[in-house]
Design a protein around this motif. Structure first.
Motif, PDB file in Angstrom:
ATOM      1  N   SER A  23      12.416   3.479   5.827  1.00 51.50           N
ATOM      2  CA  SER A  23      11.621   2.622   6.705  1.00 51.50           C
ATOM      3  C   SER A  23      11.934   1.161   6.442  1.00 51.50           C
ATOM      4  O   SER A  23      12.059   0.747   5.290  1.00 51.50           O
ATOM      5  CB  SER A  23      10.127   2.875   6.492  1.00 51.50           C
ATOM      6  OG  SER A  23       9.339   1.972   7.249  1.00 51.50           O
ATOM      7  N   GLU A  24      12.038   0.369   7.529  1.00 46.00           N
ATOM      8  CA  GLU A  24      12.250  -1.066   7.363  1.00 46.00           C
ATOM      9  C   GLU A  24      10.987  -1.789   6.908  1.00 46.00           C
ATOM     10  O   GLU A  24      11.056  -2.956   6.518  1.00 46.00           O
ATOM     11  CB  GLU A  24      12.732  -1.693   8.675  1.00 46.00           C
ATOM     12  CG  GLU A  24      14.176  -1.395   9.019  1.00 46.00           C
ATOM     13  CD  GLU A  24      14.292  -0.220   9.948  1.00 46.00           C
ATOM     14  OE1 GLU A  24      13.577  -0.148  10.948  1.00 46.00           O
ATOM     15  OE2 GLU A  24      15.113   0.669   9.659  1.00 46.00           O
ATOM     16  N   ALA A  25       9.857  -1.111   6.988  1.00 41.89           N
ATOM     17  CA  ALA A  25       8.598  -1.696   6.525  1.00 41.89           C
ATOM     18  C   ALA A  25       8.003  -0.805   5.443  1.00 41.89           C
ATOM     19  O   ALA A  25       8.106   0.424   5.500  1.00 41.89           O
ATOM     20  CB  ALA A  25       7.614  -1.836   7.680  1.00 41.89           C
ATOM     21  N   ALA A  26       7.389  -1.418   4.457  1.00 38.85           N
ATOM     22  CA  ALA A  26       6.700  -0.647   3.426  1.00 38.85           C
ATOM     23  C   ALA A  26       5.479   0.036   4.037  1.00 38.85           C
ATOM     24  O   ALA A  26       5.015  -0.319   5.121  1.00 38.85           O
ATOM     25  CB  ALA A  26       6.274  -1.574   2.293  1.00 38.85           C
TER      26      ALA A  26
ATOM     27  N   TRP B  70       5.822   5.578  -3.598  1.00 36.74           N
ATOM     28  CA  TRP B  70       6.504   4.329  -3.921  1.00 36.74           C
ATOM     29  C   TRP B  70       7.441   3.923  -2.792  1.00 36.74           C
ATOM     30  O   TRP B  70       8.053   4.773  -2.127  1.00 36.74           O
ATOM     31  CB  TRP B  70       7.325   4.482  -5.207  1.00 36.74           C
ATOM     32  CG  TRP B  70       6.507   4.611  -6.454  1.00 36.74           C
ATOM     33  CD1 TRP B  70       5.190   4.296  -6.619  1.00 36.74           C
ATOM     34  CD2 TRP B  70       6.968   5.105  -7.724  1.00 36.74           C
ATOM     35  NE1 TRP B  70       4.795   4.554  -7.907  1.00 36.74           N
ATOM     36  CE2 TRP B  70       5.851   5.044  -8.604  1.00 36.74           C
ATOM     37  CE3 TRP B  70       8.183   5.580  -8.194  1.00 36.74           C
ATOM     38  CZ2 TRP B  70       5.946   5.459  -9.941  1.00 36.74           C
ATOM     39  CZ3 TRP B  70       8.289   5.988  -9.521  1.00 36.74           C
ATOM     40  CH2 TRP B  70       7.171   5.917 -10.383  1.00 36.74           C
ATOM     41  N   ASN B  71       7.570   2.618  -2.610  1.00 33.32           N
ATOM     42  CA  ASN B  71       8.528   2.022  -1.673  1.00 33.32           C
ATOM     43  C   ASN B  71       9.682   1.443  -2.493  1.00 33.32           C
ATOM     44  O   ASN B  71       9.478   0.478  -3.235  1.00 33.32           O
ATOM     45  CB  ASN B  71       7.869   0.905  -0.872  1.00 33.32           C
ATOM     46  CG  ASN B  71       6.651   1.358  -0.086  1.00 33.32           C
ATOM     47  OD1 ASN B  71       6.758   1.772   1.063  1.00 33.32           O
ATOM     48  ND2 ASN B  71       5.469   1.268  -0.694  1.00 33.32           N
ATOM     49  N   LEU B  72      10.870   2.011  -2.353  1.00 31.08           N
ATOM     50  CA  LEU B  72      12.020   1.559  -3.147  1.00 31.08           C
ATOM     51  C   LEU B  72      13.090   0.981  -2.219  1.00 31.08           C
ATOM     52  O   LEU B  72      13.733   1.713  -1.460  1.00 31.08           O
ATOM     53  CB  LEU B  72      12.608   2.721  -3.958  1.00 31.08           C
ATOM     54  CG  LEU B  72      11.630   3.470  -4.867  1.00 31.08           C
ATOM     55  CD1 LEU B  72      12.365   4.547  -5.662  1.00 31.08           C
ATOM     56  CD2 LEU B  72      10.909   2.514  -5.810  1.00 31.08           C
ATOM     57  N   PRO B  73      13.320  -0.336  -2.236  1.00 30.38           N
ATOM     58  CA  PRO B  73      14.327  -0.946  -1.360  1.00 30.38           C
ATOM     59  C   PRO B  73      15.737  -0.709  -1.894  1.00 30.38           C
ATOM     60  O   PRO B  73      16.091  -1.167  -2.978  1.00 30.38           O
ATOM     61  CB  PRO B  73      13.958  -2.432  -1.392  1.00 30.38           C
ATOM     62  CG  PRO B  73      13.300  -2.625  -2.729  1.00 30.38           C
ATOM     63  CD  PRO B  73      12.625  -1.337  -3.061  1.00 30.38           C
TER      64      PRO B  73
ATOM     65  N   TYR C 183      13.464   0.559   2.931  1.00 29.73           N
ATOM     66  CA  TYR C 183      12.883   1.250   1.791  1.00 29.73           C
ATOM     67  C   TYR C 183      13.150   2.751   1.862  1.00 29.73           C
ATOM     68  O   TYR C 183      13.167   3.346   2.948  1.00 29.73           O
ATOM     69  CB  TYR C 183      11.360   1.065   1.769  1.00 29.73           C
ATOM     70  CG  TYR C 183      10.888  -0.346   1.587  1.00 29.73           C
ATOM     71  CD1 TYR C 183      10.707  -0.882   0.317  1.00 29.73           C
ATOM     72  CD2 TYR C 183      10.583  -1.144   2.686  1.00 29.73           C
ATOM     73  CE1 TYR C 183      10.245  -2.183   0.151  1.00 29.73           C
ATOM     74  CE2 TYR C 183      10.118  -2.447   2.525  1.00 29.73           C
ATOM     75  CZ  TYR C 183       9.957  -2.960   1.257  1.00 29.73           C
ATOM     76  OH  TYR C 183       9.496  -4.240   1.086  1.00 29.73           O
ATOM     77  N   GLN C 184      13.326   3.348   0.680  1.00 32.88           N
ATOM     78  CA  GLN C 184      13.230   4.795   0.564  1.00 32.88           C
ATOM     79  C   GLN C 184      11.807   5.080   0.076  1.00 32.88           C
ATOM     80  O   GLN C 184      11.410   4.613  -0.995  1.00 32.88           O
ATOM     81  CB  GLN C 184      14.258   5.342  -0.422  1.00 32.88           C
ATOM     82  CG  GLN C 184      15.683   4.830  -0.226  1.00 32.88           C
ATOM     83  CD  GLN C 184      16.165   4.930   1.209  1.00 32.88           C
ATOM     84  OE1 GLN C 184      16.087   5.987   1.827  1.00 32.88           O
ATOM     85  NE2 GLN C 184      16.673   3.824   1.752  1.00 32.88           N
ATOM     86  N   ILE C 185      11.053   5.798   0.876  1.00 29.88           N
ATOM     87  CA  ILE C 185       9.666   6.103   0.553  1.00 29.88           C
ATOM     88  C   ILE C 185       9.604   7.476  -0.092  1.00 29.88           C
ATOM     89  O   ILE C 185      10.047   8.478   0.495  1.00 29.88           O
ATOM     90  CB  ILE C 185       8.784   6.027   1.810  1.00 29.88           C
ATOM     91  CG1 ILE C 185       8.826   4.581   2.348  1.00 29.88           C
ATOM     92  CG2 ILE C 185       7.356   6.451   1.507  1.00 29.88           C
ATOM     93  CD1 ILE C 185       8.113   4.395   3.659  1.00 29.88           C
ATOM     94  N   VAL C 186       9.087   7.511  -1.313  1.00 33.09           N
ATOM     95  CA  VAL C 186       9.130   8.725  -2.130  1.00 33.09           C
ATOM     96  C   VAL C 186       7.782   8.936  -2.815  1.00 33.09           C
ATOM     97  O   VAL C 186       6.958   8.030  -2.913  1.00 33.09           O
ATOM     98  CB  VAL C 186      10.237   8.633  -3.207  1.00 33.09           C
ATOM     99  CG1 VAL C 186      11.607   8.452  -2.563  1.00 33.09           C
ATOM    100  CG2 VAL C 186       9.948   7.482  -4.180  1.00 33.09           C
ATOM    101  N   CYS C 187       7.578  10.152  -3.308  1.00 28.88           N
ATOM    102  CA  CYS C 187       6.441  10.425  -4.181  1.00 28.88           C
ATOM    103  C   CYS C 187       6.815  10.017  -5.602  1.00 28.88           C
ATOM    104  O   CYS C 187       7.959  10.221  -6.038  1.00 28.88           O
ATOM    105  CB  CYS C 187       6.101  11.910  -4.181  1.00 28.88           C
ATOM    106  SG  CYS C 187       5.596  12.586  -2.587  1.00 28.88           S
ATOM    107  N   SER C 188       5.871   9.455  -6.322  1.00 27.10           N
ATOM    108  CA  SER C 188       6.149   9.162  -7.729  1.00 27.10           C
ATOM    109  C   SER C 188       6.197  10.451  -8.552  1.00 27.10           C
ATOM    110  O   SER C 188       6.975  10.563  -9.503  1.00 27.10           O
ATOM    111  CB  SER C 188       5.098   8.209  -8.299  1.00 27.10           C
ATOM    112  OG  SER C 188       3.789   8.719  -8.122  1.00 27.10           O
ATOM    113  N   LYS C 189       5.393  11.429  -8.171  1.00 23.89           N
ATOM    114  CA  LYS C 189       5.424  12.751  -8.795  1.00 23.89           C
ATOM    115  C   LYS C 189       5.227  13.794  -7.701  1.00 23.89           C
ATOM    116  O   LYS C 189       4.183  13.823  -7.046  1.00 23.89           O
ATOM    117  CB  LYS C 189       4.336  12.896  -9.856  1.00 23.89           C
ATOM    118  CG  LYS C 189       4.385  14.231 -10.591  1.00 23.89           C
ATOM    119  CD  LYS C 189       3.371  14.292 -11.730  1.00 23.89           C
ATOM    120  CE  LYS C 189       3.501  15.615 -12.482  1.00 23.89           C
ATOM    121  NZ  LYS C 189       2.530  15.678 -13.618  1.00 23.89           N
TER     122      LYS C 189
END
Length: 372
Positions: free
Chosen positions: A100-103, A123-126, A317-323
């Motif tokens: 996503s281009e936006a968090a 988490w949002n990881l650019p 951003y790559q939007i992922v789960c922290s766990k």
């Protein structure tokens, strides 16, 4: 995936063993010849489901190839159907990660809903950064310099002629004609429009009052669809100016303006070095508490402090789960990001994105390594 997202605009990128066999020799050379598995903790589920941003589709292609080289038999299926669709599908547990281009937007309760889906904070990881080029057509003008306030006034109609004193002051010695400025903009929803308008809002010292979003709000000019449409409109009308993805502008050999950033008076051209300086100087909102949700302070991109930094840069951003609820998914997502941040960066500028500088990649990699 939702069948409604299977449109002509959505490109299904099946990345893995099938894609590897289809890659050209030049694409193969983009990944380092060193041990491709170095620094990548392979394992987990064999196929990841991903989707979202169209702006990062080419970069994901490179990342997926690096991942499959590092972890044979493990693949990523990426559906490029737009940031909003990717975020929705991630929250609905239809994707393992989204682009996503936006968090994630607190105003839409996206962080809370994503945390509920994950059973942990999201988490949002650019990871992908792509410059936006300002292109123009003025006969006899091969070098053009502009700054944020001037661009804002051009794209909102406050400056309407190329011989305006404000433009002339930025281009000493350049013979600018008494020619009307013809603004061309993306008439469709576009991440490049969103990035460009965020830049104008941040870097124009109040000259941009038209707002943001992925639809152009300047109120003037000619609308065109897609990068190809704006390029065609630009090339057909003398005095035109527009914005587009850098890789497209280069591919079409369009004249690209240099931009004067807030850090200095010298105009800056797009290059891996100039955009790398911008990325290296980026700040995170999470710097306040040093967590791994790396939401960018976009002002640090659009108003860089380093001399020679190019200021119109789009981040994805790559939007992922922290766990992850499923440990096998978490292991595979971590491995994919390790490959993306590591060997996947090699030659990324050939895909229109800029490789992450070491100081920045180390921070993002630390967050990726914390995924479980």
């Amino acid at each position: 995936m939702k069948s409604g997202r299977s449109t002509v605009l959505a490109a299904l990128l099946t990345i893995g063993a099938v894609m590897v066999s289809a890659c050209s020799d030049s694409a193969t050379q983009l990944v380092s010849a060193a041990d491709p598995s170095a620094g990548v903790d392979c394992g987990g589920k064999g196929e990841l489901r991903a989707g979202g941003s169209t702006a990062q589709a080419k970069a994901i292609e490179q990342f997926g190839y690096a991942y499959s080289r590092a972890c044979p038999g493990q693949t990523v299926d990426y559906v490029a159907d737009g940031s909003a669709g990717g975020v929705d599908d991630f929250i609905a547990n239809e994707l393992d990660l989204a682009g996503s281009e936006a968090a994630l937007d607190p105003a839409k309760t996206q962080p809370e809903r994503a945390a509920e889906r994950c059973g942990s904070p999201a988490w949002n990881l650019p990871v992908v950064f792509s410059p936006i080029a300002v292109t123009y057509r003025i006969a006899g003008v091969n070098n053009l310099s502009l700054d944020g306030p001037t661009l804002a006034k051009i794209f909102n109609g406050s400056i309407g002629s190329w011989d305006n004193p404000v433009i002339k002051a930025l281009n000493a010695g350049v013979a600018l004609p008494a020619l009307p400025i013809h603004v061309v903009y993306r008439g469709d929803r576009a991440s490049s429009t969103a990035s460009f308008q965020r830049y104008l809002d941040s870097a124009s010292d109040g000259a941009w009052f038209a707002g943001g979003g992925d639809m152009f709000n300047g109120g003037i000019g000619e609308a065109a669809t897609g990068n190809s449409g704006v390029a065609t409109a630009l090339q057909s009308t003398e005095g035109s100016i527009t914005y587009s993805e850098w890789s497209f502008a280069v591919g079409k050999q369009l004249p690209i303006a240099q931009v004067v950033a807030s850090a200095g008076s010298a105009p800056v051209a797009i290059s891996a070095e100039s955009v790398g300086k911008t990325i290296a100087g980026a700040k995170f909102v999470s710097d306040i508490n040093a967590n791994n949700d790396l939401v960018l302070d976009t002002t640090s991109l659009y108003r860089p402090v380093d001399h020679g930094a190019y200021p119109i840069v789009s981040a994805t951003y790559q939007i992922v789960c922290s766990k992850y609820p499923d440990a096998a998914t978490g292991t595979a997502v971590k491995a994919f990001l390790q490959a993306a941040i590591g060997p996947g960066q090699d030659g990324l500028d050939q895909y229109g994105s800029i490789p992450l500088p070491a100081s920045f990649s180390s921070r993002v990699l630390a967050a990726a390594n914390a995924i479980s």
